[in-house]
Design an enzyme around this catalytic site. Structure first.
Site, mmCIF file in Angstrom:
data_model
loop_
_atom_site.group_PDB
_atom_site.id
_atom_site.type_symbol
_atom_site.label_atom_id
_atom_site.label_comp_id
_atom_site.label_asym_id
_atom_site.label_seq_id
_atom_site.Cartn_x
_atom_site.Cartn_y
_atom_site.Cartn_z
ATOM 1 N N CYS A 98 -10.779 3.263 23.288
ATOM 2 C CA CYS A 98 -12.215 3.486 23.197
ATOM 3 C C CYS A 98 -12.888 2.120 23.132
ATOM 4 O O CYS A 98 -12.218 1.100 22.949
ATOM 5 C CB CYS A 98 -12.573 4.338 21.983
ATOM 6 S SG CYS A 98 -14.254 5.019 22.046
ATOM 7 N N CYS B 255 -15.966 1.709 21.182
ATOM 8 C CA CYS B 255 -16.991 1.682 20.137
ATOM 9 C C CYS B 255 -16.807 0.543 19.140
ATOM 10 O O CYS B 255 -17.789 -0.026 18.661
ATOM 11 C CB CYS B 255 -17.066 3.025 19.425
ATOM 12 S SG CYS B 255 -15.541 3.556 18.614
ATOM 13 N N CYS C 263 -19.604 4.273 22.668
ATOM 14 C CA CYS C 263 -18.260 4.417 23.229
ATOM 15 C C CYS C 263 -18.174 4.053 24.699
ATOM 16 O O CYS C 263 -17.117 4.233 25.313
ATOM 17 C CB CYS C 263 -17.776 5.848 23.028
ATOM 18 S SG CYS C 263 -17.723 6.358 21.297
ATOM 19 N N LYS D 61 -12.954 16.619 20.650
ATOM 20 C CA LYS D 61 -13.461 15.722 19.610
ATOM 21 C C LYS D 61 -14.915 16.089 19.329
ATOM 22 O O LYS D 61 -15.789 15.909 20.169
ATOM 23 C CB LYS D 61 -13.342 14.262 20.049
ATOM 24 C CG LYS D 61 -13.790 13.266 18.987
ATOM 25 C CD LYS D 61 -13.586 11.847 19.482
ATOM 26 C CE LYS D 61 -14.020 10.827 18.454
ATOM 27 N NZ LYS D 61 -13.813 9.438 18.945
ATOM 28 N N ARG E 110 -15.863 4.995 10.434
ATOM 29 C CA ARG E 110 -16.805 4.075 11.073
ATOM 30 C C ARG E 110 -16.985 2.806 10.260
ATOM 31 O O ARG E 110 -17.242 1.744 10.811
ATOM 32 C CB ARG E 110 -18.130 4.789 11.329
ATOM 33 C CG ARG E 110 -17.974 5.816 12.449
ATOM 34 C CD ARG E 110 -19.228 6.599 12.741
ATOM 35 N NE ARG E 110 -18.965 7.555 13.813
ATOM 36 C CZ ARG E 110 -19.802 8.499 14.197
ATOM 37 N NH1 ARG E 110 -20.983 8.608 13.600
ATOM 38 N NH2 ARG E 110 -19.480 9.328 15.165
ATOM 39 N N ARG F 173 -23.756 10.165 18.919
ATOM 40 C CA ARG F 173 -22.747 10.390 19.952
ATOM 41 C C ARG F 173 -22.726 11.833 20.443
ATOM 42 O O ARG F 173 -21.729 12.295 21.004
ATOM 43 C CB ARG F 173 -21.370 9.974 19.416
ATOM 44 C CG ARG F 173 -21.322 8.476 19.149
ATOM 45 C CD ARG F 173 -19.996 7.983 18.653
ATOM 46 N NE ARG F 173 -20.067 6.542 18.491
ATOM 47 C CZ ARG F 173 -19.435 5.843 17.556
ATOM 48 N NH1 ARG F 173 -18.639 6.471 16.712
ATOM 49 N NH2 ARG F 173 -19.563 4.533 17.486
ATOM 50 N N GLU G 289 -12.572 21.801 27.885
ATOM 51 C CA GLU G 289 -12.234 20.373 27.822
ATOM 52 C C GLU G 289 -10.724 20.161 27.920
ATOM 53 O O GLU G 289 -10.253 19.258 28.613
ATOM 54 C CB GLU G 289 -12.769 19.760 26.521
ATOM 55 C CG GLU G 289 -14.274 19.606 26.456
ATOM 56 C CD GLU G 289 -14.776 18.393 27.218
ATOM 57 O OE1 GLU G 289 -13.953 17.690 27.866
ATOM 58 O OE2 GLU G 289 -15.986 18.125 27.177
ATOM 59 N N LYS H 203 -9.933 17.188 16.877
ATOM 60 C CA LYS H 203 -10.433 16.282 15.844
ATOM 61 C C LYS H 203 -11.866 16.672 15.514
ATOM 62 O O LYS H 203 -12.681 16.793 16.430
ATOM 63 C CB LYS H 203 -10.380 14.846 16.368
ATOM 64 C CG LYS H 203 -10.944 13.802 15.412
ATOM 65 C CD LYS H 203 -10.914 12.409 16.033
ATOM 66 C CE LYS H 203 -11.498 11.400 15.056
ATOM 67 N NZ LYS H 203 -11.526 10.039 15.631
ATOM 68 N N SER I 45 -10.884 10.740 8.502
ATOM 69 C CA SER I 45 -11.195 9.897 7.348
ATOM 70 C C SER I 45 -11.989 10.623 6.266
ATOM 71 O O SER I 45 -11.714 10.460 5.070
ATOM 72 C CB SER I 45 -11.972 8.662 7.815
ATOM 73 O OG SER I 45 -13.201 9.022 8.434
ATOM 74 N N TYR J 17 -3.889 9.753 7.274
ATOM 75 C CA TYR J 17 -3.801 8.554 6.434
ATOM 76 C C TYR J 17 -2.952 8.826 5.198
ATOM 77 O O TYR J 17 -2.534 7.886 4.518
ATOM 78 C CB TYR J 17 -5.210 8.101 6.020
ATOM 79 C CG TYR J 17 -6.131 7.890 7.206
ATOM 80 C CD1 TYR J 17 -6.119 6.696 7.910
ATOM 81 C CD2 TYR J 17 -6.985 8.900 7.635
ATOM 82 C CE1 TYR J 17 -6.946 6.507 9.016
ATOM 83 C CE2 TYR J 17 -7.814 8.717 8.736
ATOM 84 C CZ TYR J 17 -7.790 7.524 9.418
ATOM 85 O OH TYR J 17 -8.605 7.346 10.520
#
Length: 324
Positions: free
Chosen positions: A120, A122, A130, A196, A206, A218, A234, A249, A275, A314
């Site tokens: 990406c 961004c 992006c 997404k 971010r 976005r 998609e 996501k 996140s 994570y």
């Protein structure tokens, strides 16, 4: 027949019985661990909104990769930050960028660790969007495709096993597949961020990626959270263009979408435990409001139960120790 002939509790009577009849497994080899790689040496900088997550220079990213590999984790997903940003995100495709250096170093140190790279712009653009912008501030979809293809190609040349385009531009999977094939990287797989959503759960990321847009949002390329049929379209388009695996996501608020994709398409489905989902649990656990281990294992099991073959999280190192 009626009670007492049927007693479902018989199959919940002990840990051994529950384990034997368990329908959904959560194992370490289903986990993918994200790493944020930055320029410099000997850099380990905590991300304030994501306890336990750091920015790491290449040398310290290799160190972390060794640690998670020793825990049984077999895949990492690399995100990078540049030395300098510009309007086109030029450094994203630089052969000596932080991600490209990290790929080479990690594969040299751990050849059996699967290295996946986020593709990406961004984090690399001065405006935080992006893609490449038009004069009036809109994303130029088609002009962006060539840049994304060059980024993916730079990752493949450095040794990435999979590339993962996350930009949500129309046609980017096809552009990347053509570029990889024409350069001899037919074996490099594409894990597409096919589904997404324009989600409120991305805030801590971010901050970590320094990728918040300087203006606007976005929503012209990331999906409307209300839609499921669009998600299936998609996925179908990305598979037609050459994606090998697809991603949904975020994960926890979109379990129904994971299930819909799993039931419709015979390809591996990856869930991204993002996140915001991570940081919410961390914050509540620090206040003593939830049992962190129990909540995390329940949430990740739900993603597997919904149909995810693998989970980007994570929490991966902690989960590996808990399951140990």
């Amino acid at each position: 027949m009626a009670f007492p002939v049927h007693r479902p509790r018989r199959l919940r009577s002990s840990p051994a019985v529950r384990s034997l009849v368990r329908e959904t497994d959560l194992t370490v080899d289903r986990l993918i661990y994200p790493l944020f790689v930055v320029p410099g040496r000997d850099v380990v900088e905590p991300v304030p909104s994501m306890p336990g997550v750091e920015h790491r220079s290449v040398d310290r990213a290799v160190e972390r990769a060794r640690e998670v590999f020793a825990l049984g984790i077999r895949a990492v997903l690399l995100f990078g930050l540049p030395r300098a940003k510009d309007e086109r995100g030029s450094e994203a495709a630089a052969p000596d960028g932080a991600v490209q250096q990290a790929i080479r170093a990690i594969k040299d140190a751990l050849p059996d660790l699967l290295v996946i790279t986020d593709v990406c712009l961004c984090a690399y653009t001065s405006h935080g969007h992006c893609g490449i912008l038009t004069a009036d501030g809109r994303i130029d979809n088609d002009a962006t495709l060539e840049q994304l293809a060059q980024v993916a190609l730079s990752h493949a040349r450095a040794g990435a096993d999979w590339v993962a385009p996350s930009d949500m531009m129309d046609g980017r999977v096809g552009a990347i597949r053509r570029a990889l094939d024409e350069d001899g990287f037919q074996e490099t797989a594409i894990l597409s961020y096919a589904v997404k959503y324009a989600s409120a759960f991305y805030g801590p990321f971010r901050e970590a990626a320094h990728s918040a847009p300087a203006f606007g949002d976005r929503r012209t390329h990331q999906m409307d959270p209300t839609n499921v049929r669009e998600a299936l379209r998609e996925v179908a388009l990305d598979l037609e263009e050459g994606a090998d695996l697809v991603m949904v996501k975020p994960a926890l608020a979109y379990l129904d979408v994971i299930r819909a994709v799993r039931e419709r398409f015979p390809v591996p489905v990856v869930a991204y435990n993002v996140s915001g989902e991570y940081s919410l649990v961390k914050a509540a656990a620090r206040q003593g409001w939830v049992d962190e281990q129990a909540v995390v294992l329940e949430a990740l099991t739900a993603m597997r139960r919904a149909g995810a073959d693998a989970i980007i999280t994570y929490h991966a190192p902690e989960v590996a120790r808990w399951l140990g």
